[in-house]
Design an enzyme around this catalytic site. Sequence first.
Site, PDB file in Angstrom:
ATOM      1  N   LYS A  14       1.620   0.136   7.461  1.00 56.12           N
ATOM      2  CA  LYS A  14       2.131  -1.214   7.194  1.00 56.12           C
ATOM      3  C   LYS A  14       3.156  -1.617   8.257  1.00 56.12           C
ATOM      4  O   LYS A  14       3.044  -2.670   8.868  1.00 56.12           O
ATOM      5  CB  LYS A  14       2.776  -1.280   5.799  1.00 56.12           C
ATOM      6  CG  LYS A  14       1.814  -0.936   4.689  1.00 56.12           C
ATOM      7  CD  LYS A  14       2.440  -1.048   3.334  1.00 56.12           C
ATOM      8  CE  LYS A  14       3.567  -0.065   3.100  1.00 56.12           C
ATOM      9  NZ  LYS A  14       3.126   1.335   3.079  1.00 56.12           N
ATOM     10  N   THR A  15       4.127  -0.737   8.455  1.00 52.34           N
ATOM     11  CA  THR A  15       5.159  -1.058   9.434  1.00 52.34           C
ATOM     12  C   THR A  15       4.558  -1.151  10.830  1.00 52.34           C
ATOM     13  O   THR A  15       4.865  -2.066  11.595  1.00 52.34           O
ATOM     14  CB  THR A  15       6.254   0.019   9.417  1.00 52.34           C
ATOM     15  OG1 THR A  15       6.727   0.154   8.077  1.00 52.34           O
ATOM     16  CG2 THR A  15       7.402  -0.349  10.316  1.00 52.34           C
ATOM     17  N   GLY A  33       0.818  -1.202   0.000  1.00 57.61           N
ATOM     18  CA  GLY A  33       0.000   0.000   0.000  1.00 57.61           C
ATOM     19  C   GLY A  33       0.847   1.245   0.000  1.00 57.61           C
ATOM     20  O   GLY A  33       2.062   1.175   0.141  1.00 57.61           O
ATOM     21  N   PRO A  34       0.207   2.407  -0.146  1.00 53.88           N
ATOM     22  CA  PRO A  34       0.943   3.668  -0.210  1.00 53.88           C
ATOM     23  C   PRO A  34       1.641   3.993   1.114  1.00 53.88           C
ATOM     24  O   PRO A  34       1.339   3.369   2.132  1.00 53.88           O
ATOM     25  CB  PRO A  34      -0.132   4.703  -0.509  1.00 53.88           C
ATOM     26  CG  PRO A  34      -1.420   3.992  -0.566  1.00 53.88           C
ATOM     27  CD  PRO A  34      -1.228   2.567  -0.302  1.00 53.88           C
ATOM     28  N   SER A  36      -5.029   2.411 -18.086  1.00 57.17           N
ATOM     29  CA  SER A  36      -6.254   2.994 -17.561  1.00 57.17           C
ATOM     30  C   SER A  36      -6.471   4.448 -17.967  1.00 57.17           C
ATOM     31  O   SER A  36      -7.490   5.027 -17.658  1.00 57.17           O
ATOM     32  CB  SER A  36      -6.299   2.854 -16.046  1.00 57.17           C
ATOM     33  OG  SER A  36      -5.377   3.741 -15.459  1.00 57.17           O
ATOM     34  N   LYS A  83      -8.131   5.321  -6.501  1.00 59.13           N
ATOM     35  CA  LYS A  83      -8.425   6.399  -7.452  1.00 59.13           C
ATOM     36  C   LYS A  83      -9.599   7.240  -6.974  1.00 59.13           C
ATOM     37  O   LYS A  83      -9.581   8.470  -7.060  1.00 59.13           O
ATOM     38  CB  LYS A  83      -8.725   5.806  -8.825  1.00 59.13           C
ATOM     39  CG  LYS A  83      -7.477   5.243  -9.500  1.00 59.13           C
ATOM     40  CD  LYS A  83      -7.843   4.544 -10.790  1.00 59.13           C
ATOM     41  CE  LYS A  83      -6.595   4.039 -11.499  1.00 59.13           C
ATOM     42  NZ  LYS A  83      -6.941   3.257 -12.686  1.00 59.13           N
TER      43      LYS A  83
HETATM   44  N1  LIG Z   1      -5.048   2.792  11.019  1.00 59.22           N
HETATM   45  C1  LIG Z   1      -4.163   3.437  11.771  1.00 59.22           C
HETATM   46  N2  LIG Z   1      -4.412   3.656  13.053  1.00 59.22           N
HETATM   47  C2  LIG Z   1      -3.520   4.306  13.822  1.00 59.22           C
HETATM   48  N3  LIG Z   1      -2.348   4.797  13.405  1.00 59.22           N
HETATM   49  C3  LIG Z   1      -2.033   4.618  12.121  1.00 59.22           C
HETATM   50  C4  LIG Z   1      -2.911   3.919  11.251  1.00 59.22           C
HETATM   51  N4  LIG Z   1      -2.338   3.883  10.038  1.00 59.22           N
HETATM   52  C5  LIG Z   1      -1.161   4.511  10.151  1.00 59.22           C
HETATM   53  N5  LIG Z   1      -0.956   4.936  11.406  1.00 59.22           N
HETATM   54  C6  LIG Z   1       0.207   5.659  11.900  1.00 59.22           C
HETATM   55  O1  LIG Z   1       0.827   6.342  10.810  1.00 59.22           O
HETATM   56  C7  LIG Z   1       2.208   6.369  10.913  1.00 59.22           C
HETATM   57  C8  LIG Z   1       2.865   5.851   9.643  1.00 59.22           C
HETATM   58  O2  LIG Z   1       2.642   4.456   9.538  1.00 59.22           O
HETATM   59  P1  LIG Z   1       3.739   3.419   9.046  1.00 59.22           P
HETATM   60  O3  LIG Z   1       5.084   3.912   9.353  1.00 59.22           O
HETATM   61  O4  LIG Z   1       3.367   2.088   9.537  1.00 59.22           O
HETATM   62  O5  LIG Z   1       3.489   3.526   7.492  1.00 59.22           O
HETATM   63  P2  LIG Z   1       3.969   2.530   6.348  1.00 59.22           P
HETATM   64  O6  LIG Z   1       2.715   2.013   5.712  1.00 59.22           O
HETATM   65  O7  LIG Z   1       4.909   1.550   6.872  1.00 59.22           O
HETATM   66  O8  LIG Z   1       4.639   3.527   5.340  1.00 59.22           O
HETATM   67  P3  LIG Z   1       5.912   3.308   4.371  1.00 59.22           P
HETATM   68  O9  LIG Z   1       5.415   2.618   3.150  1.00 59.22           O
HETATM   69  O10 LIG Z   1       6.336   4.698   4.052  1.00 59.22           O
HETATM   70  O11 LIG Z   1       6.892   2.538   5.162  1.00 59.22           O
HETATM   71  C9  LIG Z   1       2.541   5.555  12.130  1.00 59.22           C
HETATM   72  O12 LIG Z   1       2.807   6.411  13.191  1.00 59.22           O
HETATM   73  C10 LIG Z   1       1.278   4.751  12.394  1.00 59.22           C
HETATM   74  O13 LIG Z   1       1.141   4.434  13.748  1.00 59.22           O
HETATM   75 MG   LIG Z   2       7.022   1.415   6.631  1.00 60.20          MG
END
Ligand SMILES: Nc1ncnc2c1ncn2[C@@H]1O[C@H](COP(=O)(O)OP(=O)(O)OP(=O)(O)O)[C@@H](O)[C@H]1O
Ligand SMILES: [Mg+2]
Length: 806
Positions: free
Chosen positions: A367-368, A361-362, A686, A729
């Site tokens: 994700k992390t 995902g973006p 697309s 989108k």
């Molecule tokens: N659904 C959610 N509920 C609570 N906090 C969220 C949620 N989604 C994202 N966050 C918060 O947003 C911040 C960024 O998330 P994270 O670092 O996991 O992104 P990522 O998907 O790993 O991005 P990247 O692809 O850049 O690594 C974190 O502080 C995370 O806790």
């Molecule tokens: Mg990440």
Amino acid sequence: MQDRTRRSADADITLPMVPLRDIVVFPNTMVPFVVGRRASLLAVECALAGDKQVFLSTQRNAKVDNPGAEEINSVGTIATIAQHLRLPNGNVKLLVHGNARARVLEIDEDPEGFLRVVLKELDRPTESTPELQEHVTRVGQLFERYMKYSPGLPYETMLSTVKITDPGRLADTIAAHLPVSIEEKQALLETTVVPHRLSEVERALEAEIEKLRVDKKISNRVKKQMEKAQKEYYLNEKIKAIQQELGRKDERVNEIEEFRQKIEQAKMPDDAKEKALQELKRLEVMPPVSAEATVSRNYLEWLLAVPWAKKSRELADIKRAERILEEDHHGLEKIKERILEFLAVRRLVRKMKGSILCFVGPPGVGKTSLARSIARATGREFVRLSLGGVRDEAEIRGHRRTYIGAFPGQIIQMMKKAGTRNPIFLLDEVDKMAADFRGDPSAALLEVLDPEQNHAFLDHYLDVEYDLSDVMFIATANIMHTIPPALRDRMEVIRIAGYTLQEKLAIAQRYLVPKQIKQHGLQNEQISFEDEAIVEIAERYTREAGVRNLEREIASICRKIARRVVAGNAEKPMVLTAVRVVELLGVPQYHPQREAERTPEVGVATGLAWTETGGEILTTEATRMPGRGKVTLTGQLGEVMQESAQAALSYIRTRAEEFGIDPSFYRKYDLHVHVPEGAIPKDGPSAGITMATAIASLLTGVPIRGDVAMTGEITLRGKVLPIGGVKEKVLAAYRFGTKTIILPRENERDLAEIPDDIRKAMTFHLVHDMDQVLDLALAGPIRTPQLPAADTGAGDPRPSGGPVTH
Ligand SMILES: Nc1ncnc2c1ncn2[C@@H]1O[C@H](COP(=O)(O)OP(=O)(O)OP(=O)(O)O)[C@@H](O)[C@H]1O
Ligand SMILES: [Mg+2]
């Protein structure tokens, strides 16, 4: 004596003979030796009774006790006994002086029991020439050099030898000192022509010098090495002595013992333990402060540092896991469900094949942080390895120990960090991994992830198999298609599309704001954000699918407030409104409303694209200029996109007459289609209907509505085919403020994924052919164009695809 020899040079001489075993006596030299054989003793007695002269000749084989005539060399030396000493055992020690070389003419056994020989003297006076004198000088100097290399000979010998000017005498004297074989010496003795003998001696000297020189060089080197080893040994002993003096125990013994105990306690598998003990044995014999001992010690430390047996106790409680996931993340219902299912199955099936989760995902969608949350939910340790930019297999798998400064690869390093053998291991950004000439890291990663192989993962540095089968791997990626296919096959993909404004608001209020308040050392009572403030930040200061920048802006506000609190001029409690946000953050970067209210334009269509960062608005422009039908496409368009532009154009040409376009337009004009933000590479089919719309508008002169966005693939006959990434989108269009969307009919089912509130706020037109698209997108009926420029009066749209409002 010389006189006598000369005088009787031609006369035959009869003398008693003493055969010599392993020496050759040369004329003009003094030689001591011991006589013990009966015949020889009798010969000596006979000589001592007369004029003390004997004939000395070397026997061919030293081992023969009673040599016959044929076993003795026929050339020998006439010598005078200068001294004799009777030894208690009956032997006689002699000191003889060689007088002249002579050849045996006859040999008889004397009745008394010794050999008596008739001789002919061989030495002749040599005529002295300048060349010969020069030769003498040269050989003298050579001998001097030889003496320098050969410290065994007394200095006086050298002095007296180099003073000799008679060539024959010089040759004989040197020959007597040379450490050559008896055969060679005998040959020198038999060389009666003086210049020849001198040359032979010179050659032998040169050979000896060369030998000594090489010897010396080697022994010097050996000596140096010995000295170094001795020095090290000496210093080590000294260190030991000092330590003992200081009352410490021998640390070396301590160290080895400590290693041994640790190895015993590490619960390693047998082969690893064997390897460790082997290494320890090597370490034991190395000098403790040497470089190789350091290498050895490092290796042992690594072997001991990786967790071989220690495991976290896994929490089996799915209810608890659910609670934790809920606690950490807002929304993401489907994703949490999938994670819980996954965990449940993993509990039931001990070793699941190909069970690796991959969140796609973006950026900033969590994700992390989801992976971290899973670790918390299952009670495992968490380690994260960022694969972005990893391009070398050795980074995954380590360098062989033969490299100076070698290390284990990242997998083993992370395992050490985890400290247990069953952590959650996050492989972040698998899509950003690169391959180059140093080997493909994805191949190594495949082995790591493959449950068939990963119980015996081999790191080049550790060089023993390590079991990764208890590790739970989770991967993350922004996009799927750059992940090597073999790797993709091993993973169970979970897509996270991005958040709506409502979701962002909830995430911010429940998670991001409290988190940032805490991180900035503020109190919850000191500060609160109104909903409209969060919306303001999300809409006007960020444009993203995730919440990373939203969090950053909130952090930025917290920082500013923290400063005021410290300075003592913050009101209490501080309530943040939309107005305060603008005050604190400065001029907003985005203007969602204004953008959506774009006026209709000719040749400018609004498309929707799916990118790594989520959905995007993609404006497509078409222009024309006099020319001959050339089509130029710019804006970093991929191959598929170029093809779909061609398809769009072909469709327009086939329908030219119907649309009232001059059918020969392509002979008169060049077309240029441009998709701005050219720095970002774009691809995919697309944008087909968007480009067709832009071209149709350009050629008919009818402007395109500014408040409609579209996405769909086009066929040559104008059919509209479904596309991917609908949710992303649509969310992008929503963020952008565009509320009317044209989608392929076959994508209808994807609308179910879109959050209710957004779906209700937007209008979706589901179409199956291009005519419907043009009807919906163009701001007026198609009519014959009035070149050069069409009037841009906006007309009513004619919704023929039927608005679908869900
Ligand atoms: N659904 C959610 N509920 C609570 N906090 C969220 C949620 N989604 C994202 N966050 C918060 O947003 C911040 C960024 O998330 P994270 O670092 O996991 O992104 P990522 O998907 O790993 O991005 P990247 O692809 O850049 O690594 C974190 O502080 C995370 O806790
Ligand atoms: Mg990440």
